[in-house]
Design a protein around this motif. Structure first.
Motif, short mmCIF file in Angstrom:
data_model
loop_
_atom_site.label_atom_id
_atom_site.label_comp_id
_atom_site.label_asym_id
_atom_site.label_seq_id
_atom_site.Cartn_x
_atom_site.Cartn_y
_atom_site.Cartn_z
N SER A 1 0.72 -8.93 -16.53
CA SER A 1 -0.57 -8.55 -15.94
C SER A 1 -0.60 -7.05 -15.65
O SER A 1 0.44 -6.45 -15.38
CB SER A 1 -0.79 -9.30 -14.62
N GLU A 2 -1.77 -6.48 -15.70
CA GLU A 2 -1.90 -5.04 -15.38
C GLU A 2 -1.62 -4.84 -13.89
O GLU A 2 -2.22 -5.50 -13.03
CB GLU A 2 -3.31 -4.56 -15.70
N ILE A 3 -0.72 -3.93 -13.59
CA ILE A 3 -0.38 -3.61 -12.20
C ILE A 3 -0.88 -2.20 -11.90
O ILE A 3 -0.54 -1.24 -12.59
CB ILE A 3 1.14 -3.70 -11.97
N ARG A 4 -1.72 -2.10 -10.88
CA ARG A 4 -2.27 -0.82 -10.45
C ARG A 4 -1.60 -0.40 -9.14
O ARG A 4 -1.06 -1.23 -8.42
CB ARG A 4 -3.78 -0.92 -10.24
N PHE A 5 -1.71 0.88 -8.84
CA PHE A 5 -1.07 1.38 -7.62
C PHE A 5 -2.09 2.16 -6.80
O PHE A 5 -2.95 2.87 -7.35
CB PHE A 5 0.12 2.27 -7.95
N LYS A 6 -1.97 1.99 -5.51
CA LYS A 6 -2.87 2.71 -4.58
C LYS A 6 -2.01 3.42 -3.55
O LYS A 6 -1.24 2.80 -2.82
CB LYS A 6 -3.80 1.70 -3.89
N GLU A 7 -2.14 4.73 -3.52
CA GLU A 7 -1.40 5.52 -2.53
C GLU A 7 -2.04 5.30 -1.16
O GLU A 7 -3.24 5.26 -1.01
CB GLU A 7 -1.43 7.00 -2.88
N ILE A 8 -1.20 5.16 -0.15
CA ILE A 8 -1.70 4.89 1.20
C ILE A 8 -1.26 6.02 2.14
O ILE A 8 -0.10 6.34 2.20
CB ILE A 8 -1.17 3.56 1.74
N ARG B 1 2.94 3.20 -1.24
CA ARG B 1 1.89 2.83 -2.20
C ARG B 1 1.83 1.30 -2.27
O ARG B 1 2.82 0.61 -2.02
CB ARG B 1 2.14 3.41 -3.59
N MET B 2 0.67 0.79 -2.58
CA MET B 2 0.48 -0.65 -2.76
C MET B 2 0.40 -0.97 -4.25
O MET B 2 -0.21 -0.23 -5.01
CB MET B 2 -0.81 -1.13 -2.08
N ALA B 3 1.05 -2.07 -4.64
CA ALA B 3 0.91 -2.57 -6.00
C ALA B 3 -0.15 -3.66 -5.99
O ALA B 3 -0.12 -4.56 -5.15
CB ALA B 3 2.24 -3.12 -6.50
N LEU B 4 -1.09 -3.59 -6.92
CA LEU B 4 -2.21 -4.53 -6.98
C LEU B 4 -2.35 -5.07 -8.40
O LEU B 4 -2.07 -4.37 -9.38
CB LEU B 4 -3.51 -3.83 -6.55
N TRP B 5 -2.82 -6.30 -8.52
CA TRP B 5 -3.04 -6.93 -9.81
C TRP B 5 -4.12 -7.99 -9.66
O TRP B 5 -4.56 -8.30 -8.55
CB TRP B 5 -1.75 -7.54 -10.36
#
Length: 498
Positions: A491-498, A471-475
């Motif tokens: 900061s808000e950290i979002r996650f994207k499954e890859i 998964r990628m962590a994005l902000w």
């Protein structure tokens, strides 16, 4: 040896790297690292290297899919159509190095280095500014951070007492003696006299006294007799904060030095035709001064001075009605440098380790502790990023941002390479630590930086090939560049499954 032609070809600053140039069989010739000068492949002013004739470049950031990979994730480019710089390898001073020391010995010697070079007050303040508390800074106890200054003026400025490798004393026989402080310490700990050999940063300093040296101490007058003397020395090559790199056993296996002030030079992009313009920088403050030299101002006329702000272009107008314009862009050298003594007598070149930054509970365990060995064997998730210090800060802040249940899924620990181009170094450590799930958290500049994005993509593909869950962590990149900043400032950290 001086490299005048090469520096003229790549202005801004070059420094000898630890890489030996295999085009020269004797092994005495090293690649030159860009330290202010600009890499012609990626345009950056650090990390990449050029050979001594200026015909080949190892770019650590750009992969065009054709250039062969060498070194720690770099790619070799031949500069076609460029004239080779004259170079006489016979003028290069030969050095004798020794085999790389074991992890255990490096850890032992580096702990001694930290005792000799404790963390300075201003560096502790810098770490606190990055978000660490005193407890987090002291987490690794004798394996923590340090400060080193070979420059006596800088040491005095920051109130640091440099470690004295030798002391000139009066012996019991009344004669002068040169006492090695390192050898004295080794003997006290019942260690071999040459235990330092193979530890990057250590080398044998040779000194010759040509005539009697008369001195005086509290014990009275004494004389150092003529002769040859030697003693072990430790050097970081550059002054600043020592950043430890840990292996999976919590041992220090390498150091980077974080400089207090990066080198800077000006790339002048616009000036009046024929004008002889120089931009001078104060190395400690980055205050600049623009000076004009001409037949009327042989000693130079200051046209402007101020402070630079990041790498934003600086515009200066002068002359009648401010009709003349000068534009320059600040270019910065590197911030982190590996500790090595590969160019010194009986020195050692360091391998480039990855950072293993465990959560506080595990990081506080001694090497080979049973609890640590059990933890290593457990299937787990980890975070991946770039930058050893960044990983240490980010790991310290995970538990204040996420719940234990979330961290069981995302990872309690960080692994970090020194630069995104070295991503292949992750694989052996992932296997050692029995990792199954990975959260990738590289700097958000991959959105705008094609070179970083390419390495990011290659890493993801490699991890997929190895069968990892990713998964990628994005902000928001406007609020934080790196994962450490995102965690520290909430900061808000979002996650994207890859």
């Amino acid at each position: 040896m001086e490299y005048k032609e090469l520096n003229a070809k790549f202005p801004g600053g070059l420094a000898e790297s630890n890489w030996v140039d295999t085009d020269y069989p004797d092994g005495n010739v090293h690649w030159m690292r860009f330290a202010g000068a600009q890499c012609p492949i990626c345009g950056h002013t650090d990390w990449c290297c050029v050979n001594v004739t200026g015909t080949k470049v190892v770019c650590m950031r750009k992969d065009d899919g054709k250039a062969p990979e060498i070194g720690d994730g770099g790619h070799l480019y031949v500069l076609k159509g460029t004239k080779a710089v004259d170079f006489d390898s016979s003028k290069v001073k030969a050095t004798e190095t020794v085999p790389y020391a074991s992890d255990k010995i490096r850890d032992l010697l580096y702990r001694m280095v930290l005792v000799a070079n404790p963390l300075a007050t201003h560096h502790r303040a810098n770490l606190k500014k990055r978000g660490l508390t005193d407890e987090e800074i002291n987490l690794h106890r004798s394996r923590g951070f340090g400060s080193i200054y070979d420059d006596r003026n800088l040491a005095e400025k920051y109130g640091v007492k440099p470690f004295a490798a030798i002391k000139l004393v009066k012996g019991t026989d009344g004669k002068g003696k040169i006492v090695s402080q390192w050898r004295k310490l080794f003997a006290k700990l019942n260690l071999p006299d040459n235990v330092w050999q193979g530890v990057p940063g250590f080398y044998l300093k040779q000194m010759r006294v040509d005539k009697p040296l008369a001195l005086q101490s509290g014990d009275g007058k004494f004389t150092i007799e003529p002769g040859s003397y030697d003693y072990p020395m430790f050097t970081a090559n550059t002054d600043g904060m020592l950043i430890p790199y840990y292996d999976e056993e919590n041992q220090i296996v390498g150091f980077q030095t974080r400089v207090d002030h990066r080198s800077v030079y000006a790339e002048i992009t616009k000036k009046p035709q024929g004008a002889n313009i120089h931009v001078y920088f104060d190395k400690d403050t980055n205050h600049y001064r623009v000076v004009l030299y001409d037949k009327f101002n042989k000693d130079g006329k200051t046209l402007a001075e101020s402070d630079i702000h990041g790498d934003n272009p600086v515009h200066i107008n002068y002359g009648i009605n401010n009709s003349q314009e000068i534009v320059f862009k600040p270019k910065f050298g590197g911030k982190y440098f590996w500790v090595s003594s590969s160019k010194e007598y009986l020195g050692a070149s360091g391998k480039t380790p990855i950072q293993v930054s465990y959560n506080p509970k595990i990081a506080s365990l001694a090497p080979h502790d049973k609890a640590l060995e059990d933890y290593i064997k457990q299937p787990k998730a980890v975070w991946l990023t770039e930058g050893g210090l960044k990983a240490l800060v980010a790991t310290a802040k995970l538990s204040s941002y996420f719940s234990e249940e979330q961290l069981d899924d995302y990872g309690h620990d960080f692994l970090a390479v020194a630069g995104v181009g070295s991503y292949r170094k992750f694989i052996p450590m992932l296997e050692k630590l029995h990792v199954e799930r990975i959260t990738v958290a590289f700097d958000m500049d991959f959105i705008k930086n094609d070179q970083v994005a390419d390495h990011y993509r290659h890493l993801i593909n490699l991890l997929h090939e190895k069968g990892y869950q990713i998964r990628m962590a994005l902000w928001d990149p406007k609020k934080a560049k790196g994962i450490d900043d995102a965690l520290v400032n909430g900061s808000e950290i979002r996650f994207k499954e890859i």
